[in-house]
Design a protein around this motif. Structure first.
Motif, PDB file in Angstrom:
ATOM      1  N   ARG A 291       0.869  -1.131   0.018  1.00  0.00           N
ATOM      2  CA  ARG A 291       0.079   0.008   0.004  1.00  0.00           C
ATOM      3  C   ARG A 291       0.862   1.439  -0.052  1.00  0.00           C
ATOM      4  NH1 ARG A 291      -0.946   4.108   2.199  1.00  0.00           N
ATOM      5  NH2 ARG A 291       0.815   3.709   3.537  1.00  0.00           N
ATOM      6  N   THR A 292       0.569   1.920  -1.040  1.00  0.00           N
ATOM      7  CA  THR A 292       1.395   3.409  -0.948  1.00  0.00           C
ATOM      8  C   THR A 292       0.285   4.440  -1.435  1.00  0.00           C
ATOM      9  OG1 THR A 292       3.100   4.618  -1.679  1.00  0.00           O
ATOM     10  CG2 THR A 292       2.166   2.838  -3.068  1.00  0.00           C
ATOM     11  N   SER A 293       0.425   5.709  -1.414  1.00  0.00           N
ATOM     12  CA  SER A 293      -0.180   6.553  -2.117  1.00  0.00           C
ATOM     13  C   SER A 293       0.128   6.946  -3.387  1.00  0.00           C
ATOM     14  CB  SER A 293      -0.291   7.925  -1.391  1.00  0.00           C
ATOM     15  OG  SER A 293      -0.831   7.767   0.078  1.00  0.00           O
TER      16      SER A 293
ATOM     17  N   ARG B 250      -0.310   9.196  -7.042  1.00  0.00           N
ATOM     18  CA  ARG B 250      -0.830  10.407  -7.461  1.00  0.00           C
ATOM     19  C   ARG B 250      -0.672  10.563  -8.847  1.00  0.00           C
ATOM     20  NH1 ARG B 250       2.088  11.144  -2.959  1.00  0.00           N
ATOM     21  NH2 ARG B 250       1.122  11.709  -0.831  1.00  0.00           N
TER      22      ARG B 250
ATOM     23  N   ALA C 121      -4.403  20.115  -2.989  1.00  0.00           N
ATOM     24  CA  ALA C 121      -4.388  19.423  -1.818  1.00  0.00           C
ATOM     25  C   ALA C 121      -3.094  18.452  -1.827  1.00  0.00           C
ATOM     26  CB  ALA C 121      -5.386  18.551  -1.069  1.00  0.00           C
ATOM     27  N   THR C 122      -2.920  18.187  -3.254  1.00  0.00           N
ATOM     28  CA  THR C 122      -1.699  17.251  -3.611  1.00  0.00           C
ATOM     29  C   THR C 122      -0.420  18.166  -4.206  1.00  0.00           C
ATOM     30  OG1 THR C 122      -2.237  16.957  -5.939  1.00  0.00           O
ATOM     31  CG2 THR C 122      -3.268  15.398  -4.144  1.00  0.00           C
TER      32      THR C 122
ATOM     33  N   TYR D 155      -8.049   2.492   1.096  1.00  0.00           N
ATOM     34  CA  TYR D 155      -6.684   2.238   0.503  1.00  0.00           C
ATOM     35  C   TYR D 155      -6.312   0.959   0.376  1.00  0.00           C
ATOM     36  CZ  TYR D 155      -3.632   6.775   1.296  1.00  0.00           C
ATOM     37  OH  TYR D 155      -3.150   7.852   1.114  1.00  0.00           O
TER      38      TYR D 155
ATOM     39  N   CYS E 260      -5.199   7.729  -3.044  1.00  0.00           N
ATOM     40  CA  CYS E 260      -4.480   8.756  -2.097  1.00  0.00           C
ATOM     41  C   CYS E 260      -5.609   9.522  -1.105  1.00  0.00           C
ATOM     42  CB  CYS E 260      -3.794   9.625  -2.808  1.00  0.00           C
ATOM     43  SG  CYS E 260      -2.779  11.009  -2.017  1.00  0.00           S
ATOM     44  N   GLY E 261      -5.362   9.323   0.018  1.00  0.00           N
ATOM     45  CA  GLY E 261      -6.198  10.412   0.875  1.00  0.00           C
ATOM     46  C   GLY E 261      -5.790  11.625   1.287  1.00  0.00           C
ATOM     47  N   LEU E 262      -6.786  12.614   1.322  1.00  0.00           N
ATOM     48  CA  LEU E 262      -6.503  14.114   1.309  1.00  0.00           C
ATOM     49  C   LEU E 262      -6.718  14.686   2.609  1.00  0.00           C
ATOM     50  CD1 LEU E 262      -7.849  15.305  -2.090  1.00  0.00           C
ATOM     51  CD2 LEU E 262      -5.598  14.703  -1.432  1.00  0.00           C
ATOM     52  N   GLY E 263      -5.816  15.543   3.269  1.00  0.00           N
ATOM     53  CA  GLY E 263      -6.159  16.242   4.368  1.00  0.00           C
ATOM     54  C   GLY E 263      -7.096  17.316   4.471  1.00  0.00           C
ATOM     55  N   SER E 264      -7.350  17.890   3.230  1.00  0.00           N
ATOM     56  CA  SER E 264      -8.031  19.045   3.387  1.00  0.00           C
ATOM     57  C   SER E 264      -9.262  19.151   2.008  1.00  0.00           C
ATOM     58  CB  SER E 264      -7.210  20.399   3.233  1.00  0.00           C
ATOM     59  OG  SER E 264      -6.347  20.306   1.998  1.00  0.00           O
TER      60      SER E 264
END
Ligand code: FMN
Length: 499
Positions: A272-274, A276, A372-373, A416, A427-431
């Motif tokens: 598992r990895t993000s 983009r 965000a990325t 994920y 990919c998760g986003l924080g905002s």
């Protein structure tokens, strides 16, 4: 010589307003939200004094009476301090925690004073209160002149700058308590502690407030899974009514087949990895169907039950109170088999329902995600998680919002893992922009607000001769990085060598 006679301040003791006195079998129990104390062998005089204290603070409380002094000392959190001026109560100070204790501070005339950046004023039970997540006490500003003193302390100054509001000794008494408790700070040569100390500087006001209220220990208000609105407000339905709109039936995978072909949990966790960057070919409707089915569909509905007096459901990820307040909206940019648009995911019908086909809203949501990325990603699909907050607040006091954020985290991980197992790019986003999401999804901000964002796309197919998984050179291996390559190779073999 003329002497100016002015009223003197006094600090009196009384019991907190929520203290109940229970007298049974020779034991006096003081019960309160900040703790309970069982007192044995209490004399009738002291019991009477306690009962009187519960009604009104007393100036003539005789603390030379050993037993009463010991009780005040032992159960000090149950006693409120009243700062009075000529019989007029200026403020009431109460502990908000069993660990609440402070001594009033001595303030020199030239001390620079200012409210801590964490102090807040608000109305509580129709009274103006001063609170702070750094302080285990609450000050009720009973008299407007006390509120005026606090308001002036919003800007730095000395005790002399407060002149004209209260007599000097009353000001000193009040400030001594505010500083001693921690609402007001004394300046140092480098500034005020909440602005200058590294640990405090790095706490945002709202983060620390939220933290202090989302865990027990510092706060004396109703807390936890107490179903506060049972019999008063109807719970929100377990399943959100599906909005009107054109709908698309989604692919339902055969779980037997998934079980037979899925990589192992360890392979998925280690690979598992993000991601983009995306493949040339877009995501397909079939992949979206499988991914949503495996992460977020409703498996069953049940209830109410004796332990859960509301309807609940079960889904692939866990959820506090089985409330399942999270909803998913897909902003589709590029998908083989699904037109670009903004869709609601119906987790019972397992279909997408078009809620907005406007180009401007779609682009605005996708741009916010890309920002965000740091503009690295231009995703095929943005998945926005909204929270039907009342589902949770119907059960939980104080922690409902933080529990919803935990649920978002639980769902991120589920997304994920399923995406990794399927060979997709997650990919998760924080905002994210909750205001924009509410407008674009046609929601009321307070009723259903966005709390999480996740981007998904097809994964770039690696060249046949590409190394298994090139790790960035700057990485320093700890605990054997071989995991990444072998788990990745497994996924590559399964998902990409045939494409
Ligand atoms: C809650 C959460 C928020 C994240 N926010 C962002 C984000 O806003 N932008 C981004 O590019 N990556 C974001 N990520 C991905 C992280 O940057 C990534 O998980 C981290 O760098 C570790 O790398 P890995 O996922 O490849 O193991 C987020 C991940 C999580 C779980």
């Amino acid at each position: 010589m003329t002497t100016i006679d002015h009223p003197r301040p006094a600090t009196r003791l009384g019991l907190r307003s929520d203290v109940r006195i229970d007298e049974r079998d020779g034991t006096v129990r003081l019960l309160s939200r900040v703790g309970s104390f069982a007192l044995h062998g209490v004399t009738p005089e002291v019991t009477r004094a306690l009962r009187e204290l519960a009604v009104a603070p007393r100036a003539d409380l005789d603390l030379s009476e050993t037993q009463l002094r010991q009780i005040v000392e032992r159960a000090k959190q149950l006693f409120a301090r009243f700062i009075e001026l000529d019989g007029r109560v200026l403020v009431r100070i109460e502990a908000t925690s069993r660990a609440g204790a402070y001594e009033p501070a001595e303030i020199s005339a030239d001390a620079r004073l200012r409210l801590s950046k964490f102090a807040l004023l608000r109305t509580l039970d129709n009274e103006l209160v001063l609170e702070s997540p750094l302080v285990r006490h609450r000050v009720t500003l009973v008299d407007p002149v006390a509120a005026a003193v606090v308001a002036r302390l919003g800007t730095e100054g000395t005790a002399a700058d407060l002149a004209g509001l209260l007599p000097e000794d009353a000001t000193a008494e009040l400030i001594g308590h505010l500083v001693g408790a921690g609402f007001v700070e004394q300046g140092t040569p480098t500034g005020f502690p909440s602005d200058t100390e590294a640990v405090l500087r790095q706490w945002d006001f709202h983060d620390l407030l939220s933290h202090s209220r989302a865990r027990s220990g510092r706060f004396d208000q109703p807390f936890g899974g107490i179903f506060p609105y049972l019999g008063d407000i109807e719970p929100r339905p377990a399943i959100k009514p599906v909005p009107d709109g054109r709908s698309i039936e989604l692919f339902r995978p055969e779980l037997d087949e998934v079980l037979a072909t899925d990589p192992s949990l360890t392979a998925v966790l280690e690979a598992r990895t993000s991601v983009r960057q995306y493949g040339e070919k877009p995501l397909t409707a079939r992949q979206i169907g499988e991914w949503l089915y495996r992460t977020a569909r409703v498996r069953a509905v049940y209830g109410p039950t004796p332990n859960a007096p509301y309807e609940a459901s079960t889904r692939p990820y866990p959820c506090g109170g089985a409330a399942y307040e999270l909803e998913l909206y897909l902003t589709v940019q590029r998908c083989d088999g699904i037109e670009p648009g903004i869709y609601y995911y119906d987790p019972v019908g397992h279909r997408l329902v078009l809620v907005n086909d406007g180009e401007a809203d779609r682009q605005a949501l996708l741009e916010t995600a890309s920002i965000a990325t740091a503009l690295q990603a231009d995703p095929d699909v943005l998945v926005t998680m909204t929270s039907r907050f009342q589902r949770l607040s119907w059960k939980y006091r104080a922690i409902a919002y933080s529990v919803s954020l935990k649920h978002a985290g639980v769902l991120y991980q589920t997304m994920y893992l399923v995406a990794t197992a399927m060979g997709l790019a997650p990919c998760g986003l924080g905002s994210g922009d909750s205001d924009l999401a509410a407008r674009a999804f046609g929601l009321d901000y307070l009723t259903e607000s966005s709390v999480g964002d996740f981007i998904l796309g097809s994964r770039p197919v690696p060249a046949a001769d590409a190394p298994p998984r090139p790790l960035p050179e700057s990485w320093q291996a700890v605990n054997d990085p071989g995991w990444a390559s072998s788990a990745y190779s497994l996924l590559r073999e399964r998902h990409w060598t045939s494409s």
